[in-house]
Design a protein around this motif. Structure first.
Motif: not given
Lengths: 190, 190, 190, 190, 190, 190
Positions: D96-102, D124-132
């Motif tokens: 699949g495909t993931i939009c990710a960031g921090f 380490p310790g930083q805000l991040h996310f992953q979205i389909n």
């Protein structure tokens, strides 16, 4: 992380050690140190000599978390009370008899006499000493779990620099006469 | 690695600190220490008091790599020459004026006078001291990058335990008379 | 490993900190920071100020694993929810009353009210906050077991940069209206 | 230091991990975890599932400084904004495909779209996310340089526990209505 | 300590990793590596390929204590016996069936067969191997808790360099004929 | 962190070492090891003996990050190719002449001949060996920056356990005949 990182002492040091010599320039000689082969000169005040193989003398240990030194102690000689701020020490007696000890920060005293082949470990940062306890020259090799463990000899820290005598007296309870006498012996000023 | 590991001091310590209190038993109180709120008693030989918030007093810092202490130094008082074998120290002056300094293992002296709000850092394992340099009580808070930094006061290590006087003299160059005088003052034997 | 490694900020940083200033150039001033002596300016949105003594401001802490900051919180003020990605924090209240708390990664809440002299420890990397809980200005000093602990304020991470609003909403469940309102308040775009 | 230290979870944890299962009781099965083979259940609010192979699930990683997790993200799904207080994360997209960031603590945003086989590292310790970011289920494996990296989802820390709404509002600038709405959605009280 | 320290490989390495690229020059691309997306070429002696995403290939992991690699193993293929001197390894099988094992320094053997989705951890510095145990290509992703874990393949260390045959034989007990045969196969001299 | 943590080997080990013996039970003897004073027995296949002073033999080094061993190598003797998964090694030659070398993970060979008093450092986790290069017994002391560095002798890992011969052959390229011959010599099965 790398296989190794032979220190290039022409660069500035970093908190983790010196930048690495290029791998293509590294030879086996970088990992060998011959400076511990000869006895140190013990014709001095303490009748003893510490010959270090720290990163400054032996750049091959840079980044490897280890180093060594040779202790030569003539009869009557002493490695005065000192600490290594940066690491544990492990001593092996090669020749002679050594009285060694350390004082814990709980102020307990651990002193013993070591013979040829005996090993003793000194915890990091704690005051310890080694004295020739026999009638013949003593030889020991010590190792450290740091390429740069430091060496802070208490008497030199007190009496062999410019720390003003009144300050020395205030922070040690020593008498003025005693401080001035030892500043003269050890080369301190102030 | 865990969120936290409040020390359960009923277990044996380990090289990384005490085993953890069960998370279900942990409350916010475990992370709070009120023992630094009151001045230490400075009616003593050094006219000063060190009140620690190390892991023994404040189990919440177990495994977190940090701790603190309160320094109260009456006029004329001194925190004698000492080391913390296990960590760096950072001092903030809250009240009064403090003369503070350390001696590096290269035997250099770094001494200064600190006023209210000034901060000074002392490298790990090196000899340092703090003296009240004013006419009023001084207060400072210090922190360490270890929950258990240790405290080795040089004069106590030399004169307040059973290390035999001849040994003390041998490893420090101090005179017998001086050693015996201070052993008497500080409660040492031998 | 060295006695110390005062950071030379003109060099590139490394994962272990800045390369060291030459020892011969180091003076006692390198280990002293006076920038925490003055109150921070609290005439702002949060009625609070964080004055750091991290390696960027205080190069003497480079490589020493420790740093500090001063917190000034006016009545009604708040240090908003934040983390320090790189270390534990230990707070001492110097003046006033502070409501402080953290949320563990197990999602437990640890909140309390701290008075003058009280100390609280915040585990590394976890969300925490401090609020003035009284009617007078509050002052606290905090220390960290890293020379560069970082500071990530949640609201600023969400609303004070270019992270697009739809992304913010998707990863936080917040409403579009709320996100846009706070982006306006805090200066974010997108 | 040992060859390995498979965690015995019946003992209390320590700051360095669990005490070791006896070597004579260790089998190859201790080093194998099959729990990442099956897709997580994504029929939930976030249309996503995180299946951890941390020390609690996989005691073989105890003391080894590493662990893993499986991310299943259905179309429209999201791993909400979160941190791992205890370590770096490295992600590999399997399907699949993931939009990710921090977001860094300097408040910079690093966002991208990842395709099959792409790898991204999160400090380490930083805000991040992953979205389909696609129309099909996405699968990723992530690893951490800690056996117990923790997982602190910002929205859950704010809205899924007993942190009182007025406190949440004070430390985040969110509106009361918004906080109460999300507390209802995510199961928080107060 | 910093948020991150993307390696600038034009500088000399240090024991803690490469000096950092300036933060203002860092983009999201620095944290993404696409080189693991394509299968490695397995048309070789071992019918297998290791594609690393170590700091040399992926400077974004510099200082973050983590890295990865892709293993492609054709039917009949093998990742020969090897160690990673610098870290633990965690493997996830993505496709196919892999026989994997390691030998502890107590000389115990831990071998098993792994299927799709199975995870196995290999302790740092210990001999291990992976073999395609099925009839189809196998694919695995591995991660390490070091940006530069190293890879020392035993057969190559013995037979693919200039280590003289008599030395090889002396330190391994192998026969001269065997050593010379494999030196020919693997390209060694001496 | 503590002054020291003499290992209590009756407890389970932890990733950081053994729990500590109570300080009140610790005596100076805990920090002394006499087991390296006597030569090891070299009347064996390798004409050599490794006598360890690791934490199992010398609990005083527990938690101190250091240990030692004695190497006795008779004429014609060899310490076969091996690694220490857990640490760097530093060797000092006390008697005789030793040919020593290591192979880096970049597959470079570093070999030399060491005489009395020479020191050589071996990076962590890399293959190395020591051979008596003279006509007299050789003696060396080695130290490690771990209390438990491990010892993995390649030939024993291959031929002295139950790793099945076909597996050994597959992962090393060795011939079946060679493997079976050495399994017989070294006591392996399978």
């Amino acid at each position: 992380m790398q296989d190794f990182c032979v220190g290039d002492l022409s660069f500035s040091d970093t908190p983790a050690g010196y930048p690495c010599k290029e791998v293509s320039q590294v030879t086996c000689d970088d990992f060998v140190f011959t400076g511990l082969a000869m006895p140190g000169d013990t014709s001095n005040l303490i009748k003893a000599a510490v010959t270090p193989a720290f990163v400054s003398q032996f750049p091959g240990v840079n980044g490897l978390g280890i180093s060594a030194a040779r202790l030569d102690i003539a009869p009557g000689g002493v490695i005065p009370l000192h600490t290594h701020p940066g690491g544990s020490e492990l001593l092996v007696v090669i020749e002679g008899t050594i009285c060694a000890g350390f004082i814990s920060s709980a102020n307990n005293v651990y002193v013993t006499t070591l013979n040829k082949g005996d090993t003793m470990v000194f915890p990091p940062g704690q005051l310890h000493f080694q004295i020739n306890a026999g009638d013949f020259p003593a030889l020991a090799f010590v190792s450290f779990n740091s390429p740069n463990p430091g060496l802070q000899i208490t008497a030199y820290a007190l009496f062999a620099n410019s720390l003003p005598s009144p300050l020395v007296e205030k922070v040690t309870f020593l008498d003025d006469e005693q401080v001035k006498k030892l500043k003269k012996v050890l080369g301190g000023s102030g």
